[in-house]
Design a protein around this motif. Structure first.
Motif, short mmCIF file in Angstrom:
data_model
loop_
_atom_site.label_atom_id
_atom_site.label_comp_id
_atom_site.label_asym_id
_atom_site.label_seq_id
_atom_site.Cartn_x
_atom_site.Cartn_y
_atom_site.Cartn_z
N HIS A 134 25.04 56.01 38.91
CA HIS A 134 25.62 54.83 38.65
C HIS A 134 26.48 54.20 39.45
N ALA A 135 26.79 54.68 40.60
CA ALA A 135 27.36 53.82 41.65
C ALA A 135 26.28 52.84 42.33
N GLU A 136 25.10 53.20 42.59
CA GLU A 136 24.21 52.34 43.09
C GLU A 136 23.84 51.14 41.96
N LEU A 137 23.89 51.46 40.62
CA LEU A 137 23.67 50.43 39.70
C LEU A 137 24.52 49.25 39.73
N ARG A 138 25.89 49.73 40.15
CA ARG A 138 26.93 48.56 40.24
C ARG A 138 26.39 47.55 41.06
N ALA A 139 25.37 47.64 41.85
CA ALA A 139 24.90 46.26 42.66
C ALA A 139 24.29 45.27 41.91
N VAL A 140 24.11 45.51 40.45
CA VAL A 140 23.67 44.63 39.65
C VAL A 140 24.88 44.22 38.82
N PRO A 141 25.22 42.93 38.87
CA PRO A 141 26.74 42.43 38.35
C PRO A 141 26.38 42.97 36.73
N PHE A 142 25.44 42.48 36.05
CA PHE A 142 25.51 42.97 34.74
C PHE A 142 25.35 44.25 34.36
N LEU A 143 24.92 45.28 34.88
CA LEU A 143 25.04 46.63 34.75
C LEU A 143 26.54 47.29 35.20
N ALA A 144 27.15 46.52 36.14
CA ALA A 144 28.41 46.94 36.57
C ALA A 144 29.57 46.54 35.36
N GLY A 145 29.27 45.35 34.97
CA GLY A 145 30.09 45.05 33.73
C GLY A 145 29.99 46.18 32.59
N LEU A 146 28.99 46.44 32.31
CA LEU A 146 28.54 47.48 31.41
C LEU A 146 29.08 48.85 31.45
N LEU A 147 28.91 49.23 32.76
CA LEU A 147 29.63 50.39 33.18
C LEU A 147 31.23 50.34 33.27
N ASP A 148 31.82 49.43 33.57
CA ASP A 148 33.17 49.16 33.33
C ASP A 148 33.27 49.20 31.91
N GLU A 149 32.86 48.87 30.99
CA GLU A 149 32.91 48.62 29.62
C GLU A 149 33.01 50.21 29.07
N ILE A 150 31.92 51.02 29.50
CA ILE A 150 31.83 52.34 29.08
C ILE A 150 33.01 53.23 29.51
N GLU A 151 33.49 53.04 30.72
CA GLU A 151 34.66 53.68 31.49
C GLU A 151 35.83 53.35 30.63
N ARG A 152 36.05 52.21 30.18
CA ARG A 152 37.18 51.65 29.49
C ARG A 152 37.17 52.26 28.29
N LEU A 153 36.09 52.32 27.34
CA LEU A 153 36.22 52.68 26.17
C LEU A 153 36.03 54.30 25.95
N HIS A 154 35.38 54.78 27.02
CA HIS A 154 35.25 56.37 26.87
C HIS A 154 35.73 56.95 28.44
N PRO A 155 36.90 56.97 28.82
CA PRO A 155 37.17 57.28 30.24
C PRO A 155 36.76 58.81 30.25
N GLY A 156 36.27 59.01 31.49
CA GLY A 156 35.71 60.46 31.86
C GLY A 156 34.43 61.01 31.29
N LEU A 157 33.62 60.03 30.40
CA LEU A 157 32.50 60.59 29.81
C LEU A 157 31.50 61.33 30.73
N GLU A 158 30.91 62.26 30.32
CA GLU A 158 30.09 62.97 30.98
C GLU A 158 28.96 62.17 31.42
N ARG A 159 28.19 62.54 32.47
CA ARG A 159 27.47 61.45 32.94
C ARG A 159 26.00 61.29 32.00
N ALA A 160 25.65 62.54 31.31
CA ALA A 160 24.44 62.14 30.85
C ALA A 160 24.77 61.32 29.32
N ARG A 161 25.95 61.42 28.72
CA ARG A 161 26.27 60.57 27.72
C ARG A 161 26.70 59.22 28.26
#
Length: 417
Positions: free
Chosen positions: A247-274
Motif C-alpha cells: 500500500h505504501a508504494e501505491l501512494r506514488a499514484v495520487p489517485f490511489l493515495a487519496g483512496l487509501l487516505d479515505e479508507i484509513e479515515r473511515l476504517h482506521p486500523g483496518l486489516e490489510r486484506a480488507r
C-alpha cells in the motif's frame, strides 16, 4: 398492455420488440436492426441476435481455454490470481453496468467483453510478444486480429459455416474497440501506422465491410473501457496479493493515495486484506461513475439519433474524463515497472517466451510434429500460410498445454517459477 403472439413459437412479446429485446436509447444498437451475419440464418423465436452472439461465445472452445491462460501470473502461482477467464467475466460485469446506465444494449456489450481476449496466446502478453517476433516475416501476430480469426474461421462447431457467424455489430466491435483502424483516406491509424493492418483483418474485410474508418458502437466503446477498468483494479489486487508492492508504494499514484487516505479515515486500523478489497472496489466505482458522467455529457452534446451517428462522430462518446484519464495513465505507469516488469516476474517471462519461440521453430522445421488435424496439408502451403497455421495452433494453447507440448518435443522445459 397488449402483446403480440409470434406463431408458431407461442411466445408473447410487447408490441414493437423483437425476442430478447428491452427498451434502448435511440443511439443504442438494436438487435432487430442488425446488419446481419455473413451467412444468413433464421431468426430465433426467443433470443435477439446479440444474445445469440453472447451464447455462441460462451459455448465456444476458445472461451473455455481462457480458464487456463495467464493474465499476469502463471496458474501454479496461486488459486486466487486472475486468469484470462476470470478477467473476462469481470470485464463483462463492468461492461453491462456501463451499458445499463447509458441506455445501451447490454447483450452486445457483454458479448464483446466475453470475446475480447479469445485471441490471446498462452503466457499473456509475453506469449504474444514472442509469437509476434516469430511471425515478423509472415504478417505479424496481433491478438485482436487473432480473435477475429477464431470467431470467423477457427471455431468449427456448426454444420453450415466455419467460425461462430457472429453479427456484424459484434465483429465490428471486436475489431475496432480501440477506435478506427484507418482514416478517411484509407491510411492505417494508431499502432498500425508502422506495420499496416493485420492480415486477418484485411482478409475478412474483403468478405464483409466492417467500416474500418469509423468508430465502433457505444457498446464496443463501453466494453473497451471496462477492460481498462478491470485491468487497473485487479492487477493492483493481484500485485498486492503477490507481494510485488504494498500500500505504501501505491501512494506514488495520487489517485490511489487519496483512496487509501479515505479508507484509513473511515476504517482506521483496518486489516490489510480488507483494506485491499476496499481499495479495489473504490477504484472500480470511481472509474465506472466517471465514465457514466463523462459519457452522458458527450452524448448530450452530440445528441445522436442512432448508433451510426456514434460511429461517425469525431471521437469516442464513451470515455474517461480528463482527471480520470490521467489517473488511468498514472496507474498503468506504476504497474508497468512494478508488476509487469518486476524482477521476480522477468525470469518467468523470459522462460515463457523461450517456450513459445522453440515451439514455433520446431513446428516450422517439422509441421508433422503438430497433431494430425493441424499438420494435415501443411506441406502444400506456402511459407506464409504454413507459418499462420503454426501461429494459430500455438495461440490456441493454454499455459499448461504449451508446457506439455514443449516437454514432448524437448529434453528440457523451463519450470516457469
Amino acid at each position: 398492455m397488449p402483446h403480440r403472439r409470434d406463431a408458431p413459437s407461442g411466445f408473447f412479446l410487447p408490441p414493437g420488440l423483437e425476442p430478447g429485446e428491452r427498451w434502448r436509447a435511440p443511439y443504442a444498437c438494436r438487435s432487430s436492426l442488425s446488419r446481419g451475419r455473413l451467412v444468413a440464418e433464421p431468426a430465433s423465436a426467443t433470443r435477439g441476435e446479440f444474445q445469440r452472439d453472447r451464447d455462441r461465445i460462451i459455448h465456444s472452445t476458445a472461451f473455455r481455454r481462457l480458464a487456463h491462460k495467464t493474465q499476469v501470473f502463471v496458474s501454479h502461482e496461486g488459486d486466487h490470481y486472475r486468469t484470462r477467464l476470470t478477467h473476462t467475466i469481470e470485464v463483462a460485469q463492468i461492461a453491462r453496468a456501463l451499458s445499463r446506465a447509458l441506455g445501451l444494449d447490454e447483450d452486445l456489450a457483454e458479448a464483446l467483453a466475453l470475446a475480447h481476449d479469445l485471441g490471446h496466446t498462452p503466457f499473456g502478453h509475453t506469449g504474444e510478444d514472442a509469437l509476434e517476433e516469430c511471425m515478423a516475416g509472415f504478417g505479424g501476430f496481433d491478438h485482436n486480429a487473432q480473435t477475429l480469426r477464431i470467431v470467423t474461421r477457427l471455431e468449427r462447431r456448426y454444420a453450415a459455416f466455419d467460425g461462430l457467424n457472429l453479427s456484424w455489430e459484434t465483429l465490428e466491435g471486436l475489431v475496432k474497440h480501440n477506435g478506427p483502424l484507418i482514416d478517411r483516406e484509407g491510411r492505417p491509424t494508431m499502432r498500425h501506422v508502422a506495420r499496416g493492418l493485420p492480415v486477418a483483418i484485411l482478409e475478412y474485410q474483403e468478405r464483409q465491410d466492417l467500416w474500418l474508418d469509423s468508430h465502433a458502437s457505444a457498446e464496443a466503446q463501453a466494453a473497451a473501457l471496462a477492460d481498462d477498468i478491470a485491468y487497473n483494479a485487479h492487477d493492483i489486487d493481484d500485485g498486492l496479493r503477490a507481494g510485488l508492492f504494498g500500500h505504501a508504494e501505491l501512494r506514488a499514484v495520487p489517485f490511489l493515495a487519496g483512496l487509501l487516505d479515505e479508507i484509513e479515515r473511515l476504517h482506521p486500523g483496518l486489516e490489510r486484506a480488507r483494506a485491499t478489497n476496499e481499495l479495489v472496489r473504490r477504484v472500480i466505482t470511481r472509474f465506472v461513475e466517471d465514465v457514466i458522467a463523462e459519457s452522458q455529457r458527450r452524448l448530450a452534446a452530440l445528441k445522436p439519433a442512432d448508433a451510426d451517428q456514434i460511429r461517425r462522430a469525431d471521437g469516442p462518446v464513451v470515455a474517461f474524463s480528463g482527471p480520470i484519464a490521467a489517473a488511468d495513465r498514472d496507474i498503468k505507469g506504476f504497474l508497468y515497472p512494478n508488476m509487469y516488469r518486476h524482477p521476480r516476474i522477468a525470469p518467468i517471462r523470459a522462460d515463457a517466451a523461450q517456450v513459445v519461440r522453440e515451439l514455433f521453430a520446431r513446428f516450422s522445421a517439422d509441421p508433422a510434429a503438430m497433431p494430425a488435424e493441424w499438420a494435415a496439408g501443411c506441406e502444400g502451403l506456402d511459407a506464409h500460410r504454413r507459418a499462420r497455421r503454426i501461429a494459430d495452433y500455438i495461440a490456441g494453447m493454454t499455459d499448461w498445454y504449451a508446457l506439455d507440448e514443449h516437454r514432448r518435443l524437448f529434453d528440457v522445459t523451463p519450470a516457469l517459477r
